[in-house]
Design a protein around this motif. Structure first.
Motif, PDB file in Angstrom:
ATOM      1  N   PHE A 148      -2.060  -8.106  11.508  1.00  0.00           N
ATOM      2  CA  PHE A 148      -2.992  -7.429  12.408  1.00  0.00           C
ATOM      3  C   PHE A 148      -3.611  -6.217  11.724  1.00  0.00           C
ATOM      4  N   GLU A 149      -2.751  -5.388  11.142  1.00  0.00           N
ATOM      5  CA  GLU A 149      -3.273  -4.227  10.423  1.00  0.00           C
ATOM      6  C   GLU A 149      -4.050  -4.671   9.183  1.00  0.00           C
ATOM      7  N   GLN A 150      -3.609  -5.761   8.562  1.00  0.00           N
ATOM      8  CA  GLN A 150      -4.318  -6.278   7.390  1.00  0.00           C
ATOM      9  C   GLN A 150      -5.772  -6.600   7.747  1.00  0.00           C
ATOM     10  N   PHE A 151      -5.944  -7.328   8.853  1.00  0.00           N
ATOM     11  CA  PHE A 151      -7.313  -7.701   9.219  1.00  0.00           C
ATOM     12  C   PHE A 151      -8.108  -6.481   9.684  1.00  0.00           C
ATOM     13  N   ALA A 152      -7.430  -5.570  10.369  1.00  0.00           N
ATOM     14  CA  ALA A 152      -8.107  -4.361  10.847  1.00  0.00           C
ATOM     15  C   ALA A 152      -8.581  -3.504   9.675  1.00  0.00           C
ATOM     16  N   ARG A 153      -7.746  -3.408   8.652  1.00  0.00           N
ATOM     17  CA  ARG A 153      -8.074  -2.544   7.519  1.00  0.00           C
ATOM     18  C   ARG A 153      -9.022  -3.175   6.517  1.00  0.00           C
ATOM     19  N   TYR A 154      -8.782  -4.462   6.222  1.00  0.00           N
ATOM     20  CA  TYR A 154      -9.510  -5.097   5.113  1.00  0.00           C
ATOM     21  C   TYR A 154     -10.471  -6.194   5.556  1.00  0.00           C
ATOM     22  N   GLY A 155     -10.376  -6.640   6.816  1.00  0.00           N
ATOM     23  CA  GLY A 155     -11.258  -7.704   7.293  1.00  0.00           C
ATOM     24  C   GLY A 155     -10.989  -9.049   6.653  1.00  0.00           C
ATOM     25  N   THR A 156      -9.782  -9.273   6.144  1.00  0.00           N
ATOM     26  CA  THR A 156      -9.435 -10.552   5.522  1.00  0.00           C
ATOM     27  C   THR A 156      -7.936 -10.815   5.678  1.00  0.00           C
ATOM     28  N   PHE A 157      -7.576 -12.102   5.623  1.00  0.00           N
ATOM     29  CA  PHE A 157      -6.156 -12.481   5.560  1.00  0.00           C
ATOM     30  C   PHE A 157      -5.765 -12.857   4.136  1.00  0.00           C
ATOM     31  N   ASN A 158      -6.677 -12.656   3.212  1.00  0.00           N
ATOM     32  CA  ASN A 158      -6.400 -12.992   1.824  1.00  0.00           C
ATOM     33  C   ASN A 158      -5.607 -11.852   1.168  1.00  0.00           C
ATOM     34  N   ASP A 159      -4.330 -12.088   0.904  1.00  0.00           N
ATOM     35  CA  ASP A 159      -3.470 -11.027   0.345  1.00  0.00           C
ATOM     36  C   ASP A 159      -3.978 -10.523  -1.000  1.00  0.00           C
ATOM     37  N   THR A 160      -4.531 -11.440  -1.812  1.00  0.00           N
ATOM     38  CA  THR A 160      -4.969 -11.008  -3.147  1.00  0.00           C
ATOM     39  C   THR A 160      -6.188 -10.092  -3.053  1.00  0.00           C
ATOM     40  N   LYS A 161      -6.937 -10.186  -1.932  1.00  0.00           N
ATOM     41  CA  LYS A 161      -8.096  -9.300  -1.761  1.00  0.00           C
ATOM     42  C   LYS A 161      -7.750  -8.058  -0.936  1.00  0.00           C
ATOM     43  N   SER A 162      -6.495  -7.981  -0.469  1.00  0.00           N
ATOM     44  CA  SER A 162      -6.111  -6.812   0.340  1.00  0.00           C
ATOM     45  C   SER A 162      -4.737  -6.323  -0.109  1.00  0.00           C
ATOM     46  N   GLU A 163      -3.696  -6.660   0.617  1.00  0.00           N
ATOM     47  CA  GLU A 163      -2.340  -6.388   0.141  1.00  0.00           C
ATOM     48  C   GLU A 163      -1.396  -7.437   0.715  1.00  0.00           C
ATOM     49  N   ASN A 164      -0.195  -7.490   0.188  1.00  0.00           N
ATOM     50  CA  ASN A 164       0.808  -8.459   0.629  1.00  0.00           C
ATOM     51  C   ASN A 164       1.149  -8.197   2.108  1.00  0.00           C
ATOM     52  N   HIS A 165       0.824  -9.175   2.960  1.00  0.00           N
ATOM     53  CA  HIS A 165       0.984  -8.935   4.399  1.00  0.00           C
ATOM     54  C   HIS A 165       2.455  -8.886   4.821  1.00  0.00           C
ATOM     55  N   ALA A 166       3.348  -9.496   4.034  1.00  0.00           N
ATOM     56  CA  ALA A 166       4.779  -9.424   4.365  1.00  0.00           C
ATOM     57  C   ALA A 166       5.288  -7.994   4.158  1.00  0.00           C
ATOM     58  N   GLU A 167       4.924  -7.412   3.006  1.00  0.00           N
ATOM     59  CA  GLU A 167       5.347  -6.033   2.721  1.00  0.00           C
ATOM     60  C   GLU A 167       4.701  -5.050   3.701  1.00  0.00           C
ATOM     61  N   LEU A 168       3.455  -5.303   4.037  1.00  0.00           N
ATOM     62  CA  LEU A 168       2.773  -4.447   5.016  1.00  0.00           C
ATOM     63  C   LEU A 168       3.507  -4.514   6.366  1.00  0.00           C
ATOM     64  N   GLY A 169       3.923  -5.722   6.748  1.00  0.00           N
ATOM     65  CA  GLY A 169       4.661  -5.901   8.002  1.00  0.00           C
ATOM     66  C   GLY A 169       5.972  -5.126   7.993  1.00  0.00           C
ATOM     67  N   ILE A 170       6.671  -5.155   6.863  1.00  0.00           N
ATOM     68  CA  ILE A 170       7.950  -4.450   6.759  1.00  0.00           C
ATOM     69  C   ILE A 170       7.730  -2.937   6.918  1.00  0.00           C
ATOM     70  N   LYS A 171       6.629  -2.432   6.342  1.00  0.00           N
ATOM     71  CA  LYS A 171       6.310  -1.002   6.490  1.00  0.00           C
ATOM     72  C   LYS A 171       6.066  -0.654   7.964  1.00  0.00           C
ATOM     73  N   ILE A 172       5.387  -1.565   8.664  1.00  0.00           N
ATOM     74  CA  ILE A 172       5.079  -1.317  10.086  1.00  0.00           C
ATOM     75  C   ILE A 172       6.371  -1.336  10.922  1.00  0.00           C
ATOM     76  N   ILE A 173       7.242  -2.314  10.650  1.00  0.00           N
ATOM     77  CA  ILE A 173       8.515  -2.415  11.369  1.00  0.00           C
ATOM     78  C   ILE A 173       9.331  -1.139  11.170  1.00  0.00           C
ATOM     79  N   ASP A 174       9.266  -0.632   9.961  1.00  0.00           N
ATOM     80  CA  ASP A 174       9.961   0.600   9.620  1.00  0.00           C
ATOM     81  C   ASP A 174       9.335   1.793  10.347  1.00  0.00           C
ATOM     82  N   ARG A 175       8.032   1.897  10.210  1.00  0.00           N
ATOM     83  CA  ARG A 175       7.283   3.001  10.819  1.00  0.00           C
ATOM     84  C   ARG A 175       7.487   3.050  12.325  1.00  0.00           C
TER      85      ARG A 175
END
Ligand SMILES: [Fe+2]
Length: 256
Positions: A80-107
């Protein structure tokens, strides 16, 4: 799995409630944005059903099923944050969505009320869900849940893409095609991977045909027999093949 997991119904409910509030907080902006958020939201909810179906077939206890459901619910929370921030689900064009998710769960302290070993198990299953292959130096329980998640995830992504490839309205969704060009032919390395019965490395994907072949190659990465049975029942591979050009070269490598 005989490890005591100790997740009660209340915990599961609390995490489900958090997920709903979190996803609904993205329910703004443009129709394209909303469409893609809805896509991942629905994917997650269906994934929860898929993981429970496979888990029950494998004979998991209620505790284990609750843990599996939490893992399914949170695995793509970074999308969700990936698409909001980068407008794509392509990890190579944005960031690894699994790691991003872990940061959100932590936050958001989503798992802070769980025991450390369970929290770690959930985080690792999320971390491993989009890797080409699983690490071999993990403990049995962690690998079990990671494999379960990867199977369930593939079952639902197959559903999404096969419905998309055979859609009636012909409308393009660049989010689902990862902005890949619809050019003829496929990449040699993709063909090599399939010919050698191994899943395709994402970095070799250059067009839509490659991407469809990669999706077919997931069959080599399915872990449990109940999952394989579902793939056969739903004819996912046949549907992907039908969305590719008629070509002997493809027939030769296609895992059917
Ligand atoms: Fe994912």
């Amino acid at each position: 799995m005989s490890v005591h997991l100790g997740i009660n119904e209340e915990e599961l409910k609390r995490i489900k409630k958090w997920f709903r509030g979190y996803v609904d907080s993205f329910n703004t902006e443009t129709p394209l944005f909303r469409e893609n958020i809805k896509l991942k939201d629905a994917h997650t909810l269906r994934l929860c059903d898929e993981i429970l179906t496979i888990g029950r077939e494998l004979g998991l206890s209620d505790d284990e099923l609750r843990l599996a459901e939490i893992i399914a619910l949170l695995h793509d929370v970074g999308r969700f944050e990936q698409f909001a921030r980068y407008g794509t689900f392509n990890d190579t064009k944005s960031e690894n969505h699994a790691e991003l998710g872990i940061k959100i769960i932590d936050r958001e302290a989503v798992l802070d009320q769980l025991e450390d070993n369970i929290k770690e198990l959930i985080v690792k299953s999320i971390r491993y869900h989009n890797m080409v292959s699983l690490p071999d130096n993990e403990d049995e329980t962690c690998l079990f849940y990671s494999k379960l998640l990867r199977d369930a995830d593939k079952l639902d992504i197959w559903r999404i893409v096969t419905e998309y490839y055979h859609r009636k309205d012909g409308k393009k969704n660049s989010g689902l095609e990862l902005e890949l060009p619809d050019t003829p032919g496929f990449s040699e390395s993709v063909g090599d991977d399939l010919a050698n019965k191994r899943s395709v490395n994402f970095k070799n994907i250059h067009n839509l045909n490659d991407f469809k072949l990669l999706q077919a190659g997931w069959i080599f990465d399915i872990n449990y027999e109940p999952s394989r049975e579902i793939v056969r029942e739903r004819r996912y591979l046949e549907k992907i093949r039908a969305a590719l050009p008629k070509s002997e070269e493809i027939d030769e490598i296609f895992p059917l």
